[in-house]
Design a protein around this motif. Structure first.
Motif, PDB file in Angstrom:
ATOM      1  N   PHE A 172     -28.561  41.313  12.352  1.00  0.00           N
ATOM      2  CA  PHE A 172     -28.471  40.519  13.920  1.00  0.00           C
ATOM      3  C   PHE A 172     -29.147  41.036  14.499  1.00  0.00           C
ATOM      4  O   PHE A 172     -29.652  42.524  15.008  1.00  0.00           O
ATOM      5  N   THR A 173     -29.383  40.246  15.891  1.00  0.00           N
ATOM      6  CA  THR A 173     -30.536  39.746  16.716  1.00  0.00           C
ATOM      7  C   THR A 173     -30.379  39.119  17.838  1.00  0.00           C
ATOM      8  O   THR A 173     -29.060  38.234  18.047  1.00  0.00           O
ATOM      9  N   SER A 174     -30.194  40.232  18.769  1.00  0.00           N
ATOM     10  CA  SER A 174     -30.474  39.275  19.796  1.00  0.00           C
ATOM     11  C   SER A 174     -30.782  37.960  20.455  1.00  0.00           C
ATOM     12  O   SER A 174     -30.473  37.392  21.172  1.00  0.00           O
ATOM     13  N   ALA A 175     -31.710  37.693  19.941  1.00  0.00           N
ATOM     14  CA  ALA A 175     -32.371  36.444  19.678  1.00  0.00           C
ATOM     15  C   ALA A 175     -31.406  35.360  18.719  1.00  0.00           C
ATOM     16  O   ALA A 175     -32.386  34.455  18.538  1.00  0.00           O
ATOM     17  N   ARG A 176     -30.381  35.940  18.598  1.00  0.00           N
ATOM     18  CA  ARG A 176     -29.615  34.617  17.531  1.00  0.00           C
ATOM     19  C   ARG A 176     -29.546  34.292  16.763  1.00  0.00           C
ATOM     20  O   ARG A 176     -29.766  33.681  15.765  1.00  0.00           O
ATOM     21  N   TYR A 222     -28.650  50.994  11.317  1.00  0.00           N
ATOM     22  CA  TYR A 222     -30.565  50.980  11.806  1.00  0.00           C
ATOM     23  C   TYR A 222     -30.512  50.218  13.154  1.00  0.00           C
ATOM     24  O   TYR A 222     -30.287  48.974  12.926  1.00  0.00           O
ATOM     25  N   VAL A 223     -31.176  50.513  14.068  1.00  0.00           N
ATOM     26  CA  VAL A 223     -31.259  49.745  15.179  1.00  0.00           C
ATOM     27  C   VAL A 223     -32.298  49.676  15.706  1.00  0.00           C
ATOM     28  O   VAL A 223     -33.846  50.451  15.960  1.00  0.00           O
ATOM     29  N   TYR A 224     -32.540  48.611  16.463  1.00  0.00           N
ATOM     30  CA  TYR A 224     -34.632  48.872  16.705  1.00  0.00           C
ATOM     31  C   TYR A 224     -35.129  47.405  17.241  1.00  0.00           C
ATOM     32  O   TYR A 224     -34.186  46.552  17.469  1.00  0.00           O
ATOM     33  N   ARG A 225     -36.430  47.313  17.521  1.00  0.00           N
ATOM     34  CA  ARG A 225     -37.237  46.456  18.590  1.00  0.00           C
ATOM     35  C   ARG A 225     -37.689  45.503  17.811  1.00  0.00           C
ATOM     36  O   ARG A 225     -38.857  46.057  17.403  1.00  0.00           O
ATOM     37  N   SER A 247     -29.702  45.397  14.791  1.00  0.00           N
ATOM     38  CA  SER A 247     -28.895  45.993  14.336  1.00  0.00           C
ATOM     39  C   SER A 247     -28.490  45.384  12.957  1.00  0.00           C
ATOM     40  O   SER A 247     -28.731  44.267  12.740  1.00  0.00           O
ATOM     41  N   ALA A 248     -28.329  46.695  11.647  1.00  0.00           N
ATOM     42  CA  ALA A 248     -28.291  46.357  10.337  1.00  0.00           C
ATOM     43  C   ALA A 248     -28.208  47.674  10.293  1.00  0.00           C
ATOM     44  O   ALA A 248     -28.225  49.057  10.368  1.00  0.00           O
ATOM     45  N   ILE A 249     -26.917  47.487   8.455  1.00  0.00           N
ATOM     46  CA  ILE A 249     -26.705  48.579   8.272  1.00  0.00           C
ATOM     47  C   ILE A 249     -26.707  48.360   6.102  1.00  0.00           C
ATOM     48  O   ILE A 249     -26.655  46.829   5.773  1.00  0.00           O
ATOM     49  N   LEU A 250     -27.320  49.426   7.052  1.00  0.00           N
ATOM     50  CA  LEU A 250     -28.026  49.384   5.766  1.00  0.00           C
ATOM     51  C   LEU A 250     -27.832  49.865   3.987  1.00  0.00           C
ATOM     52  O   LEU A 250     -27.577  51.322   4.611  1.00  0.00           O
ATOM     53  N   ILE A 265     -36.910  39.217   3.923  1.00  0.00           N
ATOM     54  CA  ILE A 265     -36.084  39.209   4.421  1.00  0.00           C
ATOM     55  C   ILE A 265     -35.758  37.707   4.655  1.00  0.00           C
ATOM     56  O   ILE A 265     -36.267  36.716   5.203  1.00  0.00           O
ATOM     57  N   HIS A 266     -34.216  37.806   4.362  1.00  0.00           N
ATOM     58  CA  HIS A 266     -33.617  36.347   4.296  1.00  0.00           C
ATOM     59  C   HIS A 266     -33.145  35.959   5.671  1.00  0.00           C
ATOM     60  O   HIS A 266     -32.409  36.672   6.609  1.00  0.00           O
ATOM     61  N   TRP A 267     -33.538  35.001   6.999  1.00  0.00           N
ATOM     62  CA  TRP A 267     -33.183  34.816   7.761  1.00  0.00           C
ATOM     63  C   TRP A 267     -32.730  33.507   8.674  1.00  0.00           C
ATOM     64  O   TRP A 267     -32.923  32.554   7.281  1.00  0.00           O
TER      65      TRP A 267
END
Length: 192
Positions: free
Chosen positions: A177-181, A138-141, A158-161, A83-85
């Motif tokens: 990208f995430t809701s945690a910005r 892919y949508v995840y929590r 959410s991701a597009i793989l 994971i490159h964040w």
């Protein structure tokens, strides 16, 4: 993989339609009507279709690898994940383990990292209309592992793989990208 149809109902209607066609053929041909034969054949068809779609499809996909290119690849199993964040001015790399579960009707992915776990809210397999490349929406929590009082609350991502065939096993890569910005890039490969 068919995940938008009420598949059990569809298989039932196929079996009933088959039994009805047998009955109609018997009536039209004037041959004696054997209800037990019609019931047995319809039930057998239903059981075969359910077996193939619940378990047998994986065997078929493994036996005929061309189905991975023609339809959608079998992704089930353990994956090493990088994971490159990026969050604001900070960025980094994290390692995780992903477990993909796949049936003929659905697909999901669970990710376990040192600081968090994630679960699938929605996963949609597609093929790119232009290139034919398999894509997983892919949508995840994400649920952070509480280690301090300042640990973040759960958040959505959410991701597009995109699937890249490599060395016969393949890789999944894509941005998220995430809701945690936060945002970044996922890279998944099967362990050696």
């Amino acid at each position: 993989m068919i995940n938008l149809l009420p598949f059990n109902r569809l298989v039932t209607w196929i079996a009933i339609g088959y039994a009805g066609a047998l009955l109609l053929a018997a009536v039209i041909s004037g041959s004696p009507l054997n209800f037990h034969v019609v019931l047995r054949n319809g039930t057998t068809l239903y059981l075969v279709l359910m077996l193939v779609t619940s378990v047998g499809w994986k065997y078929i996909w493994k036996k005929f690898p061309s189905l991975n290119q023609r339809f959608f690849p079998l992704l089930e199993g353990e994956w090493d994940m990088t994971i490159h964040w990026r969050q604001g001015q900070k960025c980094g790399v994290a390692k995780a383990k992903a477990t993909i579960k796949q049936t003929f009707l659905a697909i999901s992915m669970e990710v376990s990292a040192d600081d968090s776990d994630s679960e699938t809210l929605m996963a949609q397999p597609k093929k790119d209309a232009e290139s034919g490349r398999p894509i997983l929406y892919y949508v995840y929590r994400v649920t952070p592992k509480l280690k301090t009082e300042k640990s973040p609350a759960p958040y959505l991502g959410s991701a597009i793989l995109r699937f890249f065939p490599a060395n016969g096993v393949g890789q999944l890569k894509g941005n998220y990208f995430t809701s945690a910005r936060t945002d970044g890039h996922f890279e998944l490969s099967r362990p050696a």
